[in-house]
Design an enzyme around this catalytic site. Sequence first.
Site, PDB file in Angstrom:
ATOM      1  N   LYS A  14      -4.370   8.545  -4.771  1.00 48.67           N
ATOM      2  CA  LYS A  14      -3.652   7.346  -5.253  1.00 48.67           C
ATOM      3  C   LYS A  14      -4.276   7.290  -6.685  1.00 48.67           C
ATOM      4  O   LYS A  14      -5.334   8.033  -7.274  1.00 48.67           O
ATOM      5  CB  LYS A  14      -4.185   6.041  -4.472  1.00 48.67           C
ATOM      6  CG  LYS A  14      -3.801   6.193  -3.116  1.00 48.67           C
ATOM      7  CD  LYS A  14      -4.256   4.965  -2.248  1.00 48.67           C
ATOM      8  CE  LYS A  14      -3.689   5.143  -0.503  1.00 48.67           C
ATOM      9  NZ  LYS A  14      -4.261   3.869  -0.053  1.00 48.67           N
ATOM     10  N   TYR A  54       5.408   2.360   2.219  1.00 51.00           N
ATOM     11  CA  TYR A  54       4.951   1.400   2.962  1.00 51.00           C
ATOM     12  C   TYR A  54       5.532   0.520   3.643  1.00 51.00           C
ATOM     13  O   TYR A  54       4.916  -0.634   3.775  1.00 51.00           O
ATOM     14  CB  TYR A  54       3.670   0.774   2.059  1.00 51.00           C
ATOM     15  CG  TYR A  54       2.646   1.684   1.738  1.00 51.00           C
ATOM     16  CD1 TYR A  54       1.729   2.245   2.695  1.00 51.00           C
ATOM     17  CD2 TYR A  54       2.009   1.771   0.506  1.00 51.00           C
ATOM     18  CE1 TYR A  54       0.581   2.785   2.506  1.00 51.00           C
ATOM     19  CE2 TYR A  54       1.135   2.693  -0.054  1.00 51.00           C
ATOM     20  CZ  TYR A  54       0.217   3.060   1.297  1.00 51.00           C
ATOM     21  OH  TYR A  54      -0.816   3.762   0.878  1.00 51.00           O
ATOM     22  N   ASN A 117      -8.860   2.495  -2.334  1.00 56.61           N
ATOM     23  CA  ASN A 117      -9.594   3.531  -1.382  1.00 56.61           C
ATOM     24  C   ASN A 117      -9.220   4.847  -1.638  1.00 56.61           C
ATOM     25  O   ASN A 117      -9.047   5.420  -0.614  1.00 56.61           O
ATOM     26  CB  ASN A 117      -9.319   3.052   0.012  1.00 56.61           C
ATOM     27  CG  ASN A 117      -7.781   2.988   0.379  1.00 56.61           C
ATOM     28  OD1 ASN A 117      -7.123   3.351  -0.449  1.00 56.61           O
ATOM     29  ND2 ASN A 117      -7.519   2.535   1.571  1.00 56.61           N
ATOM     30  N   HIS A 120      -4.494   8.811   0.853  1.00 56.28           N
ATOM     31  CA  HIS A 120      -3.647   8.373   1.734  1.00 56.28           C
ATOM     32  C   HIS A 120      -3.570   9.518   2.593  1.00 56.28           C
ATOM     33  O   HIS A 120      -3.400  10.631   2.265  1.00 56.28           O
ATOM     34  CB  HIS A 120      -2.235   7.665   1.267  1.00 56.28           C
ATOM     35  CG  HIS A 120      -1.151   7.779   2.238  1.00 56.28           C
ATOM     36  ND1 HIS A 120      -1.054   6.947   2.996  1.00 56.28           N
ATOM     37  CD2 HIS A 120      -0.349   8.943   2.711  1.00 56.28           C
ATOM     38  CE1 HIS A 120       0.013   7.227   4.077  1.00 56.28           C
ATOM     39  NE2 HIS A 120       0.326   8.315   3.882  1.00 56.28           N
ATOM     40  N   GLU A 131       7.489  10.951   5.365  1.00 50.82           N
ATOM     41  CA  GLU A 131       6.796  10.976   3.991  1.00 50.82           C
ATOM     42  C   GLU A 131       7.101  12.084   3.262  1.00 50.82           C
ATOM     43  O   GLU A 131       7.023  12.000   2.024  1.00 50.82           O
ATOM     44  CB  GLU A 131       5.210  10.473   4.327  1.00 50.82           C
ATOM     45  CG  GLU A 131       4.994   9.119   4.901  1.00 50.82           C
ATOM     46  CD  GLU A 131       3.604   8.558   5.141  1.00 50.82           C
ATOM     47  OE1 GLU A 131       2.679   9.477   5.043  1.00 50.82           O
ATOM     48  OE2 GLU A 131       3.425   7.597   5.833  1.00 50.82           O
TER      49      GLU A 131
END
Length: 149
Positions: A14, A54, A117, A120, A131
């Site tokens: 990310k 998402y 965080n 993913h 995805e």
Amino acid sequence: MKKSNVEKTFAMIKPDGVRRGLVGEIIKRYEQKGLRIVAAKLIQADRETAEQHYSELKSRSFFNELIDYITSGPMMVMILEGENAIKMVRMINGPTHIEEALPGTIRGDFATSTAHNIVHGSDSYENAQREIKLWFPELEENQLKLSVL
Ligand code: IDP
Ligand code: MG
């Protein structure tokens, strides 16, 4: 003998992971556990793609904040392949909540909050397929067959 379960999964570093210069460190952790990079690219996500990625979290209070974060800078998106790759990537990444992410996992070592965080990983076979198609629309079906090296 147990049947092997070589599979593909989708992972992304990310924007905070890229911004903090953790790309090499993170890829090293995947590779040293036997995962192979099948495809990878650095991209800045648009809101539409991020929202599709998402979509299961649309009703959550943090959804808009999550889309702001995911679109805030370039991300490294990748397809990884290996034995039990889906579960393996999520184990290497560590749990979602910061207080549960132990040292030795990417999130345990580097995440600064549950929201920010670093990484993913797809959570199921169906989501891995979805995805991969969403982030690598240019790849043909035959390029996505298992590429055992
Ligand atoms: P996962 O990334 O471990 O699969 P999900 O529950 O699918 O976790 O959540 C997707 C992402 O949404 C998380 O990685 C994190 O960036 C963000 N997120 C999850 N829960 C919260 C929260 O309670 N507050 C803020 N952001 C969250
Ligand atoms: Mg998830």
